[in-house]
Scaffold this motif. Structure first.
Motif, PDB file in Angstrom:
ATOM      1  N   LYS A 129       0.821  -1.207   0.000  1.00 43.26           N
ATOM      2  CA  LYS A 129       0.000   0.000   0.000  1.00 43.26           C
ATOM      3  C   LYS A 129       0.859   1.263   0.000  1.00 43.26           C
ATOM      4  O   LYS A 129       0.567   2.229  -0.710  1.00 43.26           O
ATOM      5  CB  LYS A 129      -0.926  -0.014   1.224  1.00 43.26           C
ATOM      6  N   ARG A 130       1.931   1.274   0.776  1.00 42.40           N
ATOM      7  CA  ARG A 130       2.735   2.486   0.902  1.00 42.40           C
ATOM      8  C   ARG A 130       3.947   2.498  -0.027  1.00 42.40           C
ATOM      9  O   ARG A 130       4.782   3.386   0.057  1.00 42.40           O
ATOM     10  CB  ARG A 130       3.189   2.664   2.356  1.00 42.40           C
ATOM     11  N   LYS A 131       4.034   1.507  -0.915  1.00 43.16           N
ATOM     12  CA  LYS A 131       5.169   1.432  -1.842  1.00 43.16           C
ATOM     13  C   LYS A 131       4.776   2.004  -3.201  1.00 43.16           C
ATOM     14  O   LYS A 131       3.840   1.514  -3.832  1.00 43.16           O
ATOM     15  CB  LYS A 131       5.636  -0.014  -2.017  1.00 43.16           C
ATOM     16  N   LYS A 132       5.485   3.029  -3.641  1.00 46.39           N
ATOM     17  CA  LYS A 132       5.262   3.583  -4.972  1.00 46.39           C
ATOM     18  C   LYS A 132       6.128   2.822  -5.961  1.00 46.39           C
ATOM     19  O   LYS A 132       7.351   2.834  -5.869  1.00 46.39           O
ATOM     20  CB  LYS A 132       5.608   5.079  -5.008  1.00 46.39           C
ATOM     21  N   LEU A 133       5.490   2.148  -6.909  1.00 46.97           N
ATOM     22  CA  LEU A 133       6.240   1.374  -7.888  1.00 46.97           C
ATOM     23  C   LEU A 133       6.958   2.302  -8.860  1.00 46.97           C
ATOM     24  O   LEU A 133       6.479   3.385  -9.192  1.00 46.97           O
ATOM     25  CB  LEU A 133       5.309   0.436  -8.650  1.00 46.97           C
ATOM     26  N   ALA A 134       8.112   1.856  -9.326  1.00 44.88           N
ATOM     27  CA  ALA A 134       8.904   2.628 -10.279  1.00 44.88           C
ATOM     28  C   ALA A 134       8.142   2.797 -11.592  1.00 44.88           C
ATOM     29  O   ALA A 134       7.218   2.035 -11.907  1.00 44.88           O
ATOM     30  CB  ALA A 134      10.239   1.932 -10.528  1.00 44.88           C
ATOM     31  N   ALA A 135       8.560   3.784 -12.370  1.00 47.70           N
ATOM     32  CA  ALA A 135       7.864   4.120 -13.618  1.00 47.70           C
ATOM     33  C   ALA A 135       7.803   2.937 -14.576  1.00 47.70           C
ATOM     34  O   ALA A 135       6.847   2.797 -15.349  1.00 47.70           O
ATOM     35  CB  ALA A 135       8.561   5.304 -14.292  1.00 47.70           C
ATOM     36  N   ARG A 136       8.808   2.062 -14.531  1.00 48.51           N
ATOM     37  CA  ARG A 136       8.849   0.925 -15.462  1.00 48.51           C
ATOM     38  C   ARG A 136       7.672  -0.036 -15.265  1.00 48.51           C
ATOM     39  O   ARG A 136       7.329  -0.792 -16.177  1.00 48.51           O
ATOM     40  CB  ARG A 136      10.166   0.172 -15.317  1.00 48.51           C
ATOM     41  N   TYR A 137       7.036  -0.011 -14.093  1.00 45.57           N
ATOM     42  CA  TYR A 137       5.904  -0.907 -13.847  1.00 45.57           C
ATOM     43  C   TYR A 137       4.668  -0.511 -14.656  1.00 45.57           C
ATOM     44  O   TYR A 137       3.726  -1.297 -14.761  1.00 45.57           O
ATOM     45  CB  TYR A 137       5.581  -0.969 -12.357  1.00 45.57           C
ATOM     46  N   GLU A 138       4.672   0.695 -15.233  1.00 45.33           N
ATOM     47  CA  GLU A 138       3.580   1.080 -16.116  1.00 45.33           C
ATOM     48  C   GLU A 138       3.535   0.175 -17.342  1.00 45.33           C
ATOM     49  O   GLU A 138       2.463  -0.111 -17.877  1.00 45.33           O
ATOM     50  CB  GLU A 138       3.712   2.541 -16.535  1.00 45.33           C
ATOM     51  N   PHE A 139       4.707  -0.265 -17.801  1.00 46.82           N
ATOM     52  CA  PHE A 139       4.763  -1.217 -18.913  1.00 46.82           C
ATOM     53  C   PHE A 139       4.015  -2.494 -18.547  1.00 46.82           C
ATOM     54  O   PHE A 139       3.233  -3.037 -19.329  1.00 46.82           O
ATOM     55  CB  PHE A 139       6.219  -1.569 -19.258  1.00 46.82           C
ATOM     56  N   LEU A 140       4.294  -2.993 -17.340  1.00 45.11           N
ATOM     57  CA  LEU A 140       3.654  -4.223 -16.874  1.00 45.11           C
ATOM     58  C   LEU A 140       2.144  -4.054 -16.784  1.00 45.11           C
ATOM     59  O   LEU A 140       1.379  -4.913 -17.251  1.00 45.11           O
ATOM     60  CB  LEU A 140       4.232  -4.619 -15.512  1.00 45.11           C
ATOM     61  N   LEU A 141       1.695  -2.960 -16.201  1.00 47.84           N
ATOM     62  CA  LEU A 141       0.253  -2.726 -16.071  1.00 47.84           C
ATOM     63  C   LEU A 141      -0.413  -2.593 -17.439  1.00 47.84           C
ATOM     64  O   LEU A 141      -1.525  -3.095 -17.648  1.00 47.84           O
ATOM     65  CB  LEU A 141       0.008  -1.476 -15.234  1.00 47.84           C
ATOM     66  N   ASP A 142       0.262  -1.943 -18.383  1.00 44.85           N
ATOM     67  CA  ASP A 142      -0.302  -1.818 -19.734  1.00 44.85           C
ATOM     68  C   ASP A 142      -0.470  -3.182 -20.387  1.00 44.85           C
ATOM     69  O   ASP A 142      -1.485  -3.449 -21.049  1.00 44.85           O
ATOM     70  CB  ASP A 142       0.595  -0.930 -20.602  1.00 44.85           C
ATOM     71  N   LEU A 143       0.532  -4.060 -20.206  1.00 50.61           N
ATOM     72  CA  LEU A 143       0.440  -5.411 -20.781  1.00 50.61           C
ATOM     73  C   LEU A 143      -0.697  -6.197 -20.133  1.00 50.61           C
ATOM     74  O   LEU A 143      -1.440  -6.915 -20.818  1.00 50.61           O
ATOM     75  CB  LEU A 143       1.763  -6.151 -20.581  1.00 50.61           C
ATOM     76  N   ILE A 144      -0.834  -6.075 -18.827  1.00 55.15           N
ATOM     77  CA  ILE A 144      -1.895  -6.785 -18.113  1.00 55.15           C
ATOM     78  C   ILE A 144      -3.264  -6.334 -18.607  1.00 55.15           C
ATOM     79  O   ILE A 144      -4.149  -7.144 -18.887  1.00 55.15           O
ATOM     80  CB  ILE A 144      -1.749  -6.568 -16.596  1.00 55.15           C
ATOM     81  N   LYS A 145      -3.455  -5.026 -18.731  1.00 52.53           N
ATOM     82  CA  LYS A 145      -4.748  -4.482 -19.140  1.00 52.53           C
ATOM     83  C   LYS A 145      -5.070  -4.819 -20.590  1.00 52.53           C
ATOM     84  O   LYS A 145      -6.253  -4.863 -20.968  1.00 52.53           O
ATOM     85  CB  LYS A 145      -4.764  -2.977 -18.926  1.00 52.53           C
ATOM     86  N   ALA A 146      -4.042  -5.070 -21.391  1.00 49.66           N
ATOM     87  CA  ALA A 146      -4.273  -5.398 -22.802  1.00 49.66           C
ATOM     88  C   ALA A 146      -4.525  -6.888 -23.028  1.00 49.66           C
ATOM     89  O   ALA A 146      -4.845  -7.312 -24.141  1.00 49.66           O
ATOM     90  CB  ALA A 146      -3.061  -4.958 -23.633  1.00 49.66           C
ATOM     91  N   THR A 147      -4.380  -7.699 -21.972  1.00 50.31           N
ATOM     92  CA  THR A 147      -4.541  -9.155 -22.082  1.00 50.31           C
ATOM     93  C   THR A 147      -5.969  -9.546 -21.705  1.00 50.31           C
ATOM     94  O   THR A 147      -6.504  -9.092 -20.688  1.00 50.31           O
ATOM     95  CB  THR A 147      -3.540  -9.883 -21.181  1.00 50.31           C
ATOM     96  N   GLU A 148      -6.584 -10.385 -22.491  1.00 50.59           N
ATOM     97  CA  GLU A 148      -7.938 -10.859 -22.245  1.00 50.59           C
ATOM     98  C   GLU A 148      -7.863 -12.117 -21.384  1.00 50.59           C
ATOM     99  O   GLU A 148      -7.340 -13.147 -21.814  1.00 50.59           O
ATOM    100  CB  GLU A 148      -8.643 -11.163 -23.568  1.00 50.59           C
TER     101      GLU A 148
END
Length: 296
Positions: free
Chosen positions: A275-294
């Motif tokens: 909860k209190r950990k801010k993920l590094a900017a590179r994790y946006e790549f991971l989230l984008d891939l997750i959201k694009a996967t069905e």
């Protein structure tokens, strides 16, 4: 442990070459500079300078200490620069999820590494409980689970639904009912099989399965390598329950099929981190891939 204040005074003195000017730069008195040098020599048990009037020369030990001070200053500058700039195209991504999700995401993650060679992607297939424990203990930064998060130290972002299917060979699905296939062919067991199958029985509303239970089924084989779970199924050796996405990314997808149900069976899918950990900017790549996967 070397006192960094004394070390910085020594480094500044070597670079300026004059006690009085060093004192002016550091907003100290000249005796204060001399005292720092003496304390540093005493703590290291070596002589750093040989003094001749108002000038001095470095001893061999003094040269080594000065080089160390330079290295320390350079490392500090590098650290400060890294702290100021969060490079989205470099660094380490640590992530854990079920085998089916890892299988679906891993090719895209490898493509991401090809595009950005300074990224390092470490993924691990694990059950919900271990993923939550690993994130909580700081062993990994993020993960995906289907369980409700009870840990107050973690936060969960809803991603979507993970659909579960009862899978058999094409021949079995076309000729046998779900319950007959389970009874005749048995079950291919894997780390999530019991949980998935019980979930399927409860939520599919198939009358033929309403009284079935895991302990009643014959387990014909067990495998914990996710990529191989559908191999025996494709050969008519047992049936199993897996997320639907596992079929799409399997080398056996053309040899297996699923039993249809009036009610789809699925679980909510969450992206989890501290909860209190801010993920590094590179994790946006991971989230984008997750959201694009069905996943359903």
């Amino acid at each position: 442990m070397i006192n960094t204040t004394w070390l910085n005074t020594f480094k500044t003195l070597v670079e300026i070459g004059h006690f009085t000017q060093t004192a002016d730069k550091l907003f100290m008195t000249q005796p204060g500079v001399s005292q720092h040098i003496k304390k540093l020599e005493t703590s290291l048990h070596v002589e750093l300078l040989t003094r001749e009037g108002k000038s001095f020369e470095l001893t061999e030990q003094g040269r080594l200490v000065y080089e160390y001070a330079l290295e320390l200053a350079n490392r500090e500058n590098v650290l400060l620069e890294c702290l100021r700039y969060d490079d989205p195209e470099a660094g380490h991504i640590s992530f854990s999820a079920s085998g089916a999700i890892i299988t679906a995401l891993y090719p895209s993650l490898l493509s991401l590494q090809q595009q950005y060679p300074n990224l390092r992607v470490n993924v691990e297939a694990a059950p919900n409980r271990r993923i939550i424990e690993s994130i909580s203990q700081g062993h990994i930064d993020s993960g995906m689970v289907t369980a409700t998060i009870q840990n107050p130290e973690l936060t969960a972002q809803y991603i979507g639904q993970l659909e579960l299917c009862l899978i058999g060979s094409k021949e079995a699905v076309s000729t046998l009912s779900a319950i007959d296939a389970i009874k005749q062919l048995g079950v291919v067991d894997h780390p999530d099989a019991q949980y998935y199958l019980q979930k399927y029985i409860e939520d599919s509303h198939l009358n033929e399965l309403k009284d079935a239970a895991w302990q009643d089924f014959r387990k014909v084989t067990y495998i914990n390598q996710h990529s191989q779970i559908l191999q025996p199924v494709s050969m008519g050796i047992g049936v199993t329950v897996l997320p639907k996405v596992a079929i799409e990314y399997s080398g056996y997808k053309d040899k297996v099929d699923v039993w249809s149900t009036e009610h789809s069976v699925s679980e909510p899918l969450y992206f989890v981190k501290k909860k209190r950990k801010k993920l590094a900017a590179r994790y946006e790549f991971l989230l984008d891939l997750i959201k694009a996967t069905e996943f359903a």
